[in-house]
Scaffold this active site. Structure first.
Site, PDB file in Angstrom:
ATOM      1  N   ASP A 403      -1.729  -0.978   9.532  1.00 24.24           N
ATOM      2  CA  ASP A 403      -1.714  -0.067   8.388  1.00 24.24           C
ATOM      3  C   ASP A 403      -1.028   1.263   8.703  1.00 24.24           C
ATOM      4  OD1 ASP A 403      -2.229   0.761   5.821  1.00 24.24           O
ATOM      5  OD2 ASP A 403      -4.395   0.555   5.953  1.00 24.24           O
ATOM      6  N   GLU A 458      -6.414  -1.614  -5.007  1.00 24.45           N
ATOM      7  CA  GLU A 458      -7.149  -0.554  -4.317  1.00 24.45           C
ATOM      8  C   GLU A 458      -7.037   0.772  -5.062  1.00 24.45           C
ATOM      9  OE1 GLU A 458      -5.387  -0.265  -0.424  1.00 24.45           O
ATOM     10  OE2 GLU A 458      -4.016   1.316  -1.074  1.00 24.45           O
TER      11      GLU A 458
END
Length: 651
Positions: A403, A458
């Site tokens: 990430d 998200e």
């Protein structure tokens, strides 16, 4: 005595010399519907025509390096032509288990040591530069100017910085509504009445990503992030920041192929959904043993904030909570769970928090037949890469979610490949988050199953941007580049007027059937179930229904779709057909013919918007009925609605 040449004669002489080297070339796609016209000489240019209509006029392309300048004053070219009629069989079948591989090619080679390769497929055009120089090649600039011809709406994913997660919205704009000198990420879509054009790239290795800047008059110019000379983590931060950039975009080897610039062209929106040029033009698979690579569903913790309930322990980032996730995954044959941010010290990808016993958890997961995927920050992983990968293999970890890269320069592109290569050595699948779009790496390293680089679900934890219209736009825009980790599966659903933001108990906009259909419409070989297992366990029929939807497909096509309005996808896996439909905010009824079925009787197990889904978005209804080839299926979708059907042959 010096001979003085009149200025006018000098100009004529230079023009005459340049004209000597100018050459025109033209060729067509195998079906004759696409034509490319190339001009060499003072400037390398091309025209692209589709059904004899000019789509791109006088595009200028080139490459400026320390060893040659491609595209300017080219000199005489050596031409080679080729035709290919073949079939590709992808290991990870995101759309289909076979892809026709049919094209005509023309390559032009020049004495300075560079070439340009042009390919025409029946559904698009691509070009790239190659070089055969020795030693180091420093690329100062790549030139690409694309003047778009005709009347188009533009789905323009504008970004503000090269330092980005590349999670953009795709507003429908007219050319005169695009800000001058703004730039966008790829893909970018041009929607015309008789043609759809999408621009993207692939085979981006040891080279930066391309972006497009708008310069007015329907003209777009390629821009690239410069190479990074220095970057570091700021004090108290867990993500790096670029400190110094180079005055070039890439420093690479002299003999190489450069990325493909892709122009996907289709007459209608449905055909666009079957276009696989970004995969076909990607580099060939480099792994020998791929038997361990398993696509599948994933139970995710971070989206729902580990907010499980009805248990006799305190939920959170701890061993007991993740055993609960493992039990849930095992119950519904979900092959993976993910331990997202919090399982380790954030800046140390080996220091497990005291609340988790990784050895116990790993042993428990193995007994249950569930694989564990670990979230990691890219920079700490890079700093501990060999030690971390070895430890993950000892823990029997099955994958990593990497990430916050937030960059697309050459150095970061090389990092992606290093992670893919090292992960494959330790039999780890990879999910890139905080990432740029797929750009060819997933074919070379098929353990790279999915990418974020999408404004996904998200975002509902902090914004109201994820609307039904957004959902029915993504398949024609971001998804054209490759799989996207959008993370569907919300169990709390609401229409716009009832929707509210909640970090710990997030909800989606649109109906429950809409969320279910995302599992068929959106492509990701590592498809997450984002919501709380406690919520899923309360509705086992629904949960089993979506958990059983495949993530890879034998065949895919769209019987009907309108960009930003609705989409219907039909996909086949084994002997079963799956239909997924999504709607924007306008209620509508669609009729689908089933001529694609084989002869015989089929049972449809469907999930649709319930009778009260116009007011209560969570209302949904299951049903079964019989159907045979050629009969119609009527799909009624409410505002933000959806539909899912599984067709099983019974006679």
């Amino acid at each position: 005595m010096k001979l003085r040449i009149p200025f006018s004669i000098l100009i004529i002489s230079v023009f005459t010399i340049a004209s000597v080297y100018a050459q025109d070339y033209s060729f067509r796609s195998p079906d004759k519907q696409l034509r490319l016209e190339v001009q060499t000489g003072q400037q390398l240019k091309f025209n692209l025509l589709f059904h004899d209509s000019l789509i791109i006029k006088d595009a200028e392309i080139g490459l400026s390096t320390n060893q040659f300048i491609a595209g300017k004053n080219t000199g005489k070219a050596k031409k080679r032509s080729a035709s290919v009629d073949d079939v590709s069989f992808p290991l990870i079948a995101e759309k289909s288990k076979s892809i026709p591989f049919i094209y005509n090619e023309m390559s032009l080679s020049f004495k300075a040591g560079w070439s340009v390769v042009f390919r025409l497929y029946n559904n698009g055009f691509a070009y790239r530069f190659t070089s055969n120089k020795k030693g180091e090649l420093i690329v100062d600039k790549e030139q690409a100017i694309f003047p778009i011809q005709g009347n188009f709406d533009v789905f323009y994913p504008e970004d503000k910085s090269f330092m980005s997660h590349y999670e953009r919205a795709y507003p429908r704009l007219k050319f005169d509504s695009i800000s001058m000198n703004s730039f966008c990420v790829l893909p970018v879509l041009f929607d015309g009445a008789d043609v759809k054009l999408a621009i993207t790239e692939t085979d981006v290795l040891d080279y930066p990503n391309m972006f497009l800047e708008y310069n007015g008059n329907q003209k777009f110019t390629a821009i690239f992030p410069p190479a990074v000379l220095a970057a570091e983590n700021l004090p108290g931060k867990d993500r790096s920041e670029v400190l110094t950039n180079a005055d070039y975009i890439a420093k690479t080897i002299g003999t190489r192929n450069f990325p493909w610039r892709i122009f996907m062209l289709e007459k209608n929106a449905t055909a666009l959904l079957s276009n696989q040029l970004p995969y076909l033009l990607a580099p060939e698979q480099s792994l020998d043993d791929v038997s361990w690579i398993q696509p599948g569903k994933v139970a995710w913790d971070w989206w729902n904030a580990n907010n499980i309930y009805g248990v006799d322990f305190k939920s959170g980032i701890n061993t007991e909570t993740y055993k609960y996730y493992i039990d849930f995954a095992a119950k519904f044959n979900i092959p993976y769970i993910i331990l997202d941010e919090g399982w380790s010290k954030t800046t140390d990808v080996l220091e497990v928090v005291p609340e988790i016993d990784m050895k116990e958890l790993s042993t428990y997961a193995q007994k249950k037949g569930v694989g564990i995927i670990l979230w990691v920050l890219w920079k700490p992983l890079l700093e501990q890469i060999d030690e971390a990968m070895e430890q993950y293999e000892l823990w029997n970890i099955r994958g990593i979610k990497v990430d916050f890269m937030q960059r697309a320069d050459q150095q970061m592109v090389n990092y992606y490949e290093e992670i893919a290569r090292k992960a494959a050595l330790h039999k780890l699948i990879v999910d890139f988050h905080g990432a740029y779009k797929p750009s060819g790496l997933r074919r070379k390293y098929p353990n790279v199953l999915t990418y974020e680089g999408v404004q996904g679900l998200e975002n509902v934890k902090w914004s109201k941007k994820i609307t039904p219209t957004h959902d029915v736009t993504l398949p024609f825009t971001r998804m054209l580049a490759g799989p996207m980790d959008y993370t569907p599966g919300a169990m709390r659903n609401a229409h716009k007027q009832d929707y509210h933001i909640s970090w710990n108990r997030p909800m989606s906009m649109g109906t429950r059937a809409h969320q279910a259909a995302l599992n068929i419409v959106f492509e990701s070989p590592l498809q997450m179930l984002c919501d709380n297992p406690s919520n899923y366990l309360k509705e086992p029929e629904y949960t089993k229904f979506i958990a059983d939807i495949p993530v890879v497909w034998d065949q895919s096509f769209s019987p009907m779709a309108e960009i930003g309005k609705f989409i219907v996808m039909s996909r086949k896996k084994g002997n079963h057909w799956y239909i997924g439909a999504l709607n924007n905010e306008e209620a509508r009824t669609l009729t689908i013919n089933t001529d694609f079925l084989d002869d015989g009787i089929y049972e449809i197990h469907f999930l649709k918007d319930g009778p009260n889904a116009d007011r209560m978005a969570e209302d949904h209804k299951f049903g079964r009925e019989a159907i045979k080839k050629g009969e119609n299926i009527t799909i009624k979708m409410e505002s933000g609605g959806g539909y899912v059907a599984v067709l099983k042959k019974v006679l």
